[in-house]
Motif scaffolding. Structure first.
Motif, PDB file in Angstrom:
ATOM      1  N   GLY A  41       0.830  -1.189   0.000  1.00  0.00           N
ATOM      2  CA  GLY A  41       0.000   0.000   0.000  1.00  0.00           C
ATOM      3  C   GLY A  41       0.866   1.241   0.000  1.00  0.00           C
ATOM      4  N   TYR A  42       0.222   2.371   0.141  1.00  0.00           N
ATOM      5  CA  TYR A  42       0.999   3.598   0.147  1.00  0.00           C
ATOM      6  C   TYR A  42       1.227   4.063   1.580  1.00  0.00           C
ATOM      7  N   VAL A  43       2.373   4.698   1.772  1.00  0.00           N
ATOM      8  CA  VAL A  43       2.685   5.338   3.044  1.00  0.00           C
ATOM      9  C   VAL A  43       2.297   6.810   2.946  1.00  0.00           C
ATOM     10  N   VAL A  44       2.704   7.436   1.837  1.00  0.00           N
ATOM     11  CA  VAL A  44       2.312   8.805   1.509  1.00  0.00           C
ATOM     12  C   VAL A  44       1.695   8.740   0.119  1.00  0.00           C
ATOM     13  N   LYS A  45       0.427   9.100  -0.013  1.00  0.00           N
ATOM     14  CA  LYS A  45      -0.288   8.960  -1.278  1.00  0.00           C
ATOM     15  C   LYS A  45       0.426   9.687  -2.414  1.00  0.00           C
TER      16      LYS A  45
ATOM     17  N   LYS B 278       9.503  -4.511  -1.852  1.00  0.00           N
ATOM     18  CA  LYS B 278       9.715  -3.437  -2.821  1.00  0.00           C
ATOM     19  C   LYS B 278       9.219  -2.119  -2.233  1.00  0.00           C
ATOM     20  N   VAL B 279      10.005  -1.069  -2.440  1.00  0.00           N
ATOM     21  CA  VAL B 279       9.644   0.276  -2.029  1.00  0.00           C
ATOM     22  C   VAL B 279       9.807   1.185  -3.241  1.00  0.00           C
ATOM     23  N   THR B 280       8.817   2.005  -3.535  1.00  0.00           N
ATOM     24  CA  THR B 280       8.875   2.962  -4.641  1.00  0.00           C
ATOM     25  C   THR B 280       8.655   4.361  -4.082  1.00  0.00           C
TER      26      THR B 280
END
Length: 74
Positions: free
Chosen positions: A12-16, A52-54
């Motif tokens: 999911g997102y941490v910061v949109k 994975k982190v983007t």
């Protein structure tokens, strides 16, 4: 003689629209019988972790980090 394949994944997102993550764990248990080995089935256990982190640096640039350690027991 048997096959099992389980997979669990979250993300999911941490910061949109800026920072996302994903993680997964996969476990396979395979038992195969061979004609030249009558003692029992040969067992193979596979464990796979992935992450994975983007991160959006700007509209045209992204930073992506990915890791996938794996383990095989036979």
């Amino acid at each position: 003689s048997s096959y099992r394949d389980n997979n669990l994944g979250f993300g999911g997102y941490v910061v949109k629209d800026k920072l996302w993550w994903y993680g997964s764990y996969r476990n396979q248990d395979i038992k195969a019988r061979f004609a030249n080995y009558a003692a029992g089935p040969q067992q193979t256990i596979l464990n796979n972790f992935s992450g994975k982190v983007t991160y959006n640096l700007s509209q045209n640039n992204k930073f992506i980090a990915y890791s996938q350690p794996s383990q095989k027991k036979q």
